[in-house]
Design a protein around this motif. Sequence first.
Motif, PDB file in Angstrom:
ATOM      1  N   VAL A   1       0.861  -1.190   0.000  1.00 24.81           N
ATOM      2  CA  VAL A   1       0.000   0.000   0.000  1.00 24.81           C
ATOM      3  C   VAL A   1       0.892   1.233   0.000  1.00 24.81           C
ATOM      4  O   VAL A   1       1.737   1.391   0.882  1.00 24.81           O
ATOM      5  N   GLU A   2       0.718   2.095  -0.991  1.00 27.54           N
ATOM      6  CA  GLU A   2       1.547   3.287  -1.129  1.00 27.54           C
ATOM      7  C   GLU A   2       0.667   4.468  -1.530  1.00 27.54           C
ATOM      8  O   GLU A   2      -0.083   4.395  -2.507  1.00 27.54           O
ATOM      9  N   ALA A   3       0.741   5.549  -0.759  1.00 27.39           N
ATOM     10  CA  ALA A   3      -0.145   6.695  -0.976  1.00 27.39           C
ATOM     11  C   ALA A   3       0.254   7.550  -2.176  1.00 27.39           C
ATOM     12  O   ALA A   3      -0.610   8.141  -2.827  1.00 27.39           O
ATOM     13  N   ALA A   4       1.547   7.651  -2.475  1.00 26.98           N
ATOM     14  CA  ALA A   4       1.997   8.509  -3.575  1.00 26.98           C
ATOM     15  C   ALA A   4       1.771   7.798  -4.906  1.00 26.98           C
ATOM     16  O   ALA A   4       2.389   6.758  -5.166  1.00 26.98           O
ATOM     17  N   PRO A   5       0.917   8.307  -5.775  1.00 29.56           N
ATOM     18  CA  PRO A   5       0.607   7.613  -7.027  1.00 29.56           C
ATOM     19  C   PRO A   5       1.829   7.306  -7.885  1.00 29.56           C
ATOM     20  O   PRO A   5       1.934   6.221  -8.470  1.00 29.56           O
ATOM     21  N   ARG A   6       2.775   8.245  -7.962  1.00 30.63           N
ATOM     22  CA  ARG A   6       3.955   8.007  -8.807  1.00 30.63           C
ATOM     23  C   ARG A   6       4.823   6.886  -8.239  1.00 30.63           C
ATOM     24  O   ARG A   6       5.377   6.085  -8.982  1.00 30.63           O
ATOM     25  N   VAL A   7       4.948   6.841  -6.916  1.00 30.10           N
ATOM     26  CA  VAL A   7       5.728   5.774  -6.295  1.00 30.10           C
ATOM     27  C   VAL A   7       5.013   4.437  -6.458  1.00 30.10           C
ATOM     28  O   VAL A   7       5.636   3.405  -6.739  1.00 30.10           O
ATOM     29  N   ALA A   8       3.701   4.433  -6.309  1.00 30.60           N
ATOM     30  CA  ALA A   8       2.930   3.203  -6.514  1.00 30.60           C
ATOM     31  C   ALA A   8       3.096   2.700  -7.945  1.00 30.60           C
ATOM     32  O   ALA A   8       3.248   1.486  -8.183  1.00 30.60           O
ATOM     33  N   ALA A   9       3.086   3.614  -8.924  1.00 31.27           N
ATOM     34  CA  ALA A   9       3.277   3.222 -10.321  1.00 31.27           C
ATOM     35  C   ALA A   9       4.661   2.613 -10.517  1.00 31.27           C
ATOM     36  O   ALA A   9       4.831   1.623 -11.252  1.00 31.27           O
ATOM     37  N   HIS A  10       5.656   3.183  -9.863  1.00 28.20           N
ATOM     38  CA  HIS A  10       7.013   2.636  -9.944  1.00 28.20           C
ATOM     39  C   HIS A  10       7.060   1.220  -9.350  1.00 28.20           C
ATOM     40  O   HIS A  10       7.703   0.325  -9.916  1.00 28.20           O
ATOM     41  N   LEU A  11       6.400   1.016  -8.215  1.00 26.71           N
ATOM     42  CA  LEU A  11       6.374  -0.317  -7.615  1.00 26.71           C
ATOM     43  C   LEU A  11       5.749  -1.332  -8.567  1.00 26.71           C
ATOM     44  O   LEU A  11       6.228  -2.467  -8.689  1.00 26.71           O
ATOM     45  N   ARG A  12       4.697  -0.932  -9.258  1.00 28.02           N
ATOM     46  CA  ARG A  12       4.067  -1.840 -10.226  1.00 28.02           C
ATOM     47  C   ARG A  12       5.037  -2.203 -11.344  1.00 28.02           C
ATOM     48  O   ARG A  12       5.052  -3.343 -11.830  1.00 28.02           O
ATOM     49  N   GLU A  13       5.854  -1.247 -11.763  1.00 29.43           N
ATOM     50  CA  GLU A  13       6.855  -1.536 -12.792  1.00 29.43           C
ATOM     51  C   GLU A  13       7.849  -2.588 -12.292  1.00 29.43           C
ATOM     52  O   GLU A  13       8.241  -3.504 -13.032  1.00 29.43           O
ATOM     53  N   GLN A  14       8.267  -2.480 -11.032  1.00 31.05           N
ATOM     54  CA  GLN A  14       9.210  -3.441 -10.469  1.00 31.05           C
ATOM     55  C   GLN A  14       8.568  -4.829 -10.364  1.00 31.05           C
ATOM     56  O   GLN A  14       9.231  -5.855 -10.593  1.00 31.05           O
TER      57      GLN A  14
END
Length: 205
Positions: free
Chosen positions: A86-99
């Motif tokens: 669970v990550e509140a920052a949308p850009r960081v969450a998008a990066h996690l999905r890439e990983q």
Amino acid sequence: MKQRRTSQPRPGAPGRLRIVAGEWRGRRLAVPSAPGLRPTPDRVRETLFNWLQGIVPGARCLDLFAGAGGLGFEAASRGAARVVMVEAAPRVAAHLREQVQLLGAADRVEVIAADALAYLARCDEGFDLVFLDPPFHSDLLSMALAGLARGRCLRPGARVYVEYAASGQPPALPEGWRIAREGRAGDSAHLLTAPIGMGSANERE
């Protein structure tokens, strides 16, 4: 989002996160450029997962303030059956999905872009392990602990990992929770608690 320290990169500077052990041992993942976001140090992750030997394989894990994803990815690498980040920052969450896609881990790792406390309020999925590493010097940790205690996120025998500033006071745990392990490294302190009436006398690193 993770706030922390051992090495001190430039604020907002990207870096690399190394998986310590398991299927992706030695794999280095990019850390996005975001103010205050730093991965949990290798040494701390190694200590934590030594504590959790025999618990992680097949476990369902929640990384509630995912940030760089070090705790969640480490759990998945070591055999966790399911990891929710669970990550509140949308850009960081998008990066996690890439990983997640780079690791081919979409069958095990789910990234949810949401406020951690809002997620807890509606959570109806049980977890065996929960990782709590919110920004230091905030009240998010106490609120997350309270949310876990009154919610439905914890399965019987669950464990909760907590990381906080070593310069501050240990968090007040909900009634009935016991500290199973605790230690510190650099300017962070960490503990493992057994919330469901389990645990024993403190064991210090």
